[in-house]
Design an enzyme around this catalytic site. Structure first.
Site, PDB file in Angstrom:
ATOM      1  N   GLY A 127       0.824  -1.206   0.000  1.00 47.57           N
ATOM      2  CA  GLY A 127       0.000   0.000   0.000  1.00 47.57           C
ATOM      3  C   GLY A 127       0.859   1.257   0.000  1.00 47.57           C
ATOM      4  N   THR A 132       1.107   3.366   2.458  1.00 48.14           N
ATOM      5  CA  THR A 132       1.723   3.592   3.778  1.00 48.14           C
ATOM      6  C   THR A 132       2.580   2.409   4.192  1.00 48.14           C
ATOM      7  OG1 THR A 132      -0.120   4.939   4.546  1.00 48.14           O
ATOM      8  CG2 THR A 132       1.254   3.929   6.255  1.00 48.14           C
ATOM      9  N   ALA A 166       3.357  -2.159   3.802  1.00 45.47           N
ATOM     10  CA  ALA A 166       3.137  -3.428   3.079  1.00 45.47           C
ATOM     11  C   ALA A 166       2.635  -4.476   4.061  1.00 45.47           C
ATOM     12  CB  ALA A 166       4.441  -3.890   2.433  1.00 45.47           C
ATOM     13  N   TYR A 220     -15.010  -1.619 -14.113  1.00 42.83           N
ATOM     14  CA  TYR A 220     -14.277  -0.354 -13.971  1.00 42.83           C
ATOM     15  C   TYR A 220     -13.806   0.067 -15.363  1.00 42.83           C
ATOM     16  CZ  TYR A 220     -11.673   2.957 -10.956  1.00 42.83           C
ATOM     17  OH  TYR A 220     -11.216   4.075 -10.295  1.00 42.83           O
ATOM     18  N   ASP A 278      -5.777  -3.374  -5.055  1.00 42.74           N
ATOM     19  CA  ASP A 278      -6.149  -3.622  -3.652  1.00 42.74           C
ATOM     20  C   ASP A 278      -7.655  -3.448  -3.508  1.00 42.74           C
ATOM     21  OD1 ASP A 278      -5.825  -0.866  -4.245  1.00 42.74           O
ATOM     22  OD2 ASP A 278      -5.578  -0.383  -2.127  1.00 42.74           O
ATOM     23  N   ARG A 279      -8.200  -2.525  -4.296  1.00 41.99           N
ATOM     24  CA  ARG A 279      -9.647  -2.273  -4.260  1.00 41.99           C
ATOM     25  C   ARG A 279     -10.409  -3.487  -4.803  1.00 41.99           C
ATOM     26  NH1 ARG A 279     -10.708   3.074  -7.511  1.00 41.99           N
ATOM     27  NH2 ARG A 279     -12.758   2.839  -6.574  1.00 41.99           N
TER      28      ARG A 279
HETATM   29  N1  LIG Z   1       2.051  -0.679  11.693  1.00 40.14           N
HETATM   30  C1  LIG Z   1       1.489   0.403  11.072  1.00 40.14           C
HETATM   31  N2  LIG Z   1       2.263   1.215  10.344  1.00 40.14           N
HETATM   32  C2  LIG Z   1       1.707   2.276   9.674  1.00 40.14           C
HETATM   33  N3  LIG Z   1       0.417   2.620   9.746  1.00 40.14           N
HETATM   34  C3  LIG Z   1      -0.387   1.830  10.501  1.00 40.14           C
HETATM   35  C4  LIG Z   1       0.095   0.692  11.183  1.00 40.14           C
HETATM   36  N4  LIG Z   1      -0.934   0.102  11.815  1.00 40.14           N
HETATM   37  C5  LIG Z   1      -2.011   0.840  11.539  1.00 40.14           C
HETATM   38  N5  LIG Z   1      -1.700   1.902  10.786  1.00 40.14           N
HETATM   39  C6  LIG Z   1      -2.658   2.900  10.328  1.00 40.14           C
HETATM   40  O1  LIG Z   1      -3.186   2.321   9.132  1.00 40.14           O
HETATM   41  C7  LIG Z   1      -3.122   3.220   8.044  1.00 40.14           C
HETATM   42  C8  LIG Z   1      -2.596   2.436   6.874  1.00 40.14           C
HETATM   43  O2  LIG Z   1      -3.570   1.450   6.664  1.00 40.14           O
HETATM   44  P1  LIG Z   1      -3.382   0.351   5.559  1.00 40.14           P
HETATM   45  O3  LIG Z   1      -4.715   0.159   4.945  1.00 40.14           O
HETATM   46  O4  LIG Z   1      -2.704  -0.820   6.107  1.00 40.14           O
HETATM   47  O5  LIG Z   1      -2.358   1.064   4.618  1.00 40.14           O
HETATM   48  P2  LIG Z   1      -2.225   1.158   3.050  1.00 40.14           P
HETATM   49  O6  LIG Z   1      -3.002   2.377   2.670  1.00 40.14           O
HETATM   50  O7  LIG Z   1      -0.757   1.358   2.891  1.00 40.14           O
HETATM   51  O8  LIG Z   1      -2.760  -0.124   2.458  1.00 40.14           O
HETATM   52  C9  LIG Z   1      -2.217   4.345   8.418  1.00 40.14           C
HETATM   53  O9  LIG Z   1      -2.841   5.557   8.002  1.00 40.14           O
HETATM   54  C10 LIG Z   1      -2.101   4.250   9.957  1.00 40.14           C
HETATM   55  O10 LIG Z   1      -2.943   5.217  10.553  1.00 40.14           O
HETATM   56  C1  LIG Z   2      -6.908   4.520  -4.093  1.00 40.12           C
HETATM   57  C2  LIG Z   2      -5.580   3.942  -3.664  1.00 40.12           C
HETATM   58  C3  LIG Z   2      -4.525   5.013  -3.535  1.00 40.12           C
HETATM   59  C4  LIG Z   2      -5.769   3.260  -2.290  1.00 40.12           C
HETATM   60  O1  LIG Z   2      -4.508   2.804  -1.863  1.00 40.12           O
HETATM   61  P1  LIG Z   2      -4.165   2.612  -0.298  1.00 40.12           P
HETATM   62  O2  LIG Z   2      -4.949   3.617   0.463  1.00 40.12           O
HETATM   63  O3  LIG Z   2      -4.588   1.220   0.009  1.00 40.12           O
HETATM   64  O4  LIG Z   2      -2.698   2.786  -0.187  1.00 40.12           O
HETATM   65  C5  LIG Z   2      -5.132   2.851  -4.663  1.00 40.12           C
HETATM   66  O5  LIG Z   2      -6.177   1.913  -4.820  1.00 40.12           O
HETATM   67  C6  LIG Z   2      -4.761   3.434  -6.018  1.00 40.12           C
HETATM   68  O6  LIG Z   2      -3.658   3.887  -6.178  1.00 40.12           O
HETATM   69  N1  LIG Z   2      -5.723   3.396  -6.986  1.00 40.12           N
HETATM   70  C7  LIG Z   2      -5.441   3.876  -8.330  1.00 40.12           C
HETATM   71  C8  LIG Z   2      -6.588   4.682  -8.895  1.00 40.12           C
HETATM   72  C9  LIG Z   2      -7.891   3.897  -9.046  1.00 40.12           C
HETATM   73  O7  LIG Z   2      -8.113   2.920  -8.300  1.00 40.12           O
HETATM   74  O8  LIG Z   2      -8.708   4.266  -9.927  1.00 40.12           O
HETATM   75  K   LIG Z   3      -5.243  -0.712   1.316  1.00 42.62           K
END
Ligand SMILES: Nc1ncnc2c1ncn2[C@@H]1O[C@H](COP(=O)(O)OP(=O)(O)O)[C@@H](O)[C@H]1O
Ligand SMILES: CC(C)(COP(=O)(O)O)[C@@H](O)C(=O)NCCC(=O)O
Ligand SMILES: [K+]
Length: 255
Positions: free
Chosen positions: A20, A22, A24, A98, A107-108
């Site tokens: 993601g 933020t 992995a 889509y 991921d979506r």
């Molecule tokens: N170990 C962690 N490290 C970073 N962020 C975390 C963690 N645990 C929970 N969070 C929270 O989760 C959010 C990221 O959620 P997640 O859905 O896992 O991330 P991504 O968007 O990268 O898929 C961050 O905004 C933070 O607030």
């Molecule tokens: C919307 C997102 C940034 C969500 O990512 P995440 O919050 O899980 O890091 C990701 O699904 C993305 O980069 N999407 C590309 C644009 C689209 O889905 O149309």
């Molecule tokens: K995600």
């Protein structure tokens, strides 16, 4: 060094990598059962080698919403297992409506695949609260229609600080009111109540259109909700990982 939860001897088959914006998530699945999950940096993914040494992983899937740096790319390339890179050409157990499959964040898609697998005959709204908050709709025919992309929790706090002259960067944890009484509580309430009302608004509007709607909430951020919304939500932090595992198993033999 990542810590592995010791568990019964398992015939690990699948490595699931969800990268993601933020963080992995790296999970191990034995068939349909998730037996371990590790949070790792999306800039290094240094848990990968040890995972494949410590467990009898046979195949893996990677979904990323960021461009991978050389370190992570190399670590994935060097894995001694076949990897399915999830993209617009990957066969899916749902219908993707889509209109820009080449720009979709998979991921979506994985999140709705997991929700649909659990409730194949239902209209489902999936809310993924992570870096962004995404709202996905899949119908009772297994058609993914798309959805909306909104700012995540941390992004809202950072934006208020970065794009104003004087607002401080406020921590999500702390005194939380419905209406702020000082700068800190005003910002915290603006962000947290804003997200709560946004999510409640989506659920109310979608349930009006689809009375039998099911709602899933996933992602790394947890939210407290008032009761009338909470009651209709299935919370599952690992929905994306489960969906990626389903997609990998759906493609068994094709990797
Ligand atoms: N170990 C962690 N490290 C970073 N962020 C975390 C963690 N645990 C929970 N969070 C929270 O989760 C959010 C990221 O959620 P997640 O859905 O896992 O991330 P991504 O968007 O990268 O898929 C961050 O905004 C933070 O607030
Ligand atoms: C919307 C997102 C940034 C969500 O990512 P995440 O919050 O899980 O890091 C990701 O699904 C993305 O980069 N999407 C590309 C644009 C689209 O889905 O149309
Ligand atoms: K995600």
């Amino acid at each position: 060094m990542p810590i592995f939860a010791r568990s019964k001897t398992i015939s690990i088959v699948n490595l699931i990598v969800d990268i993601g914006n933020t963080i992995a998530k790296v999970a191990l699945f034995d068939g349909e059962t998730m037996v371990n999950v590790i949070y790792d940096s999306n800039q290094s993914l240094d848990c990968l080698e040890s995972i494949c040494i410590e467990h009898p992983v046979e195949q893996g899937i990677v979904a990323t919403v960021i461009d991978l740096n050389e370190c992570v790319s190399e670590r994935l390339r060097k894995l001694p297992i076949p990897l399915l890179w999830l993209d617009k050409d990957t066969p899916l157990p749902v219908i993707n409506l889509y209109e820009t499959p080449d720009t979709l964040g998979y991921d979506r898609m994985a999140a709705v695949v997991a929700a649909h697998e659990q409730f194949p005959d239902r209209n489902i709204l999936v809310i993924d609260a992570g870096t962004c908050i995404t709202y996905e709709f899949i119908d009772s025919e297994g058609q993914y229609h798309g959805g909306n992309i909104s700012l995540g929790l941390q992004m809202r706090f950072k934006a208020l600080h970065q794009f104003t002259g004087r607002l401080p960067l406020v921590d999500p944890q702390g005194r939380s009111l419905d209406l702020g009484k000082d700068t800190e509580t005003a910002i915290r309430a603006g962000v947290k109540k804003g997200i709560e009302y946004e999510i409640s608004g989506y659920i109310t509007a979608m349930k009006h259109k689809y009375p039998e709607l099911l709602v899933f909430l996933t992602g790394g951020d947890d939210f407290s909700f008032d009761t009338n919304v909470k009651s209709v939500i299935f919370a599952d932090r690992f929905l994306v990982l489960k969906g990626l595992n389903r997609i990998l198993n759906y493609n068994n033999g094709r990797i």
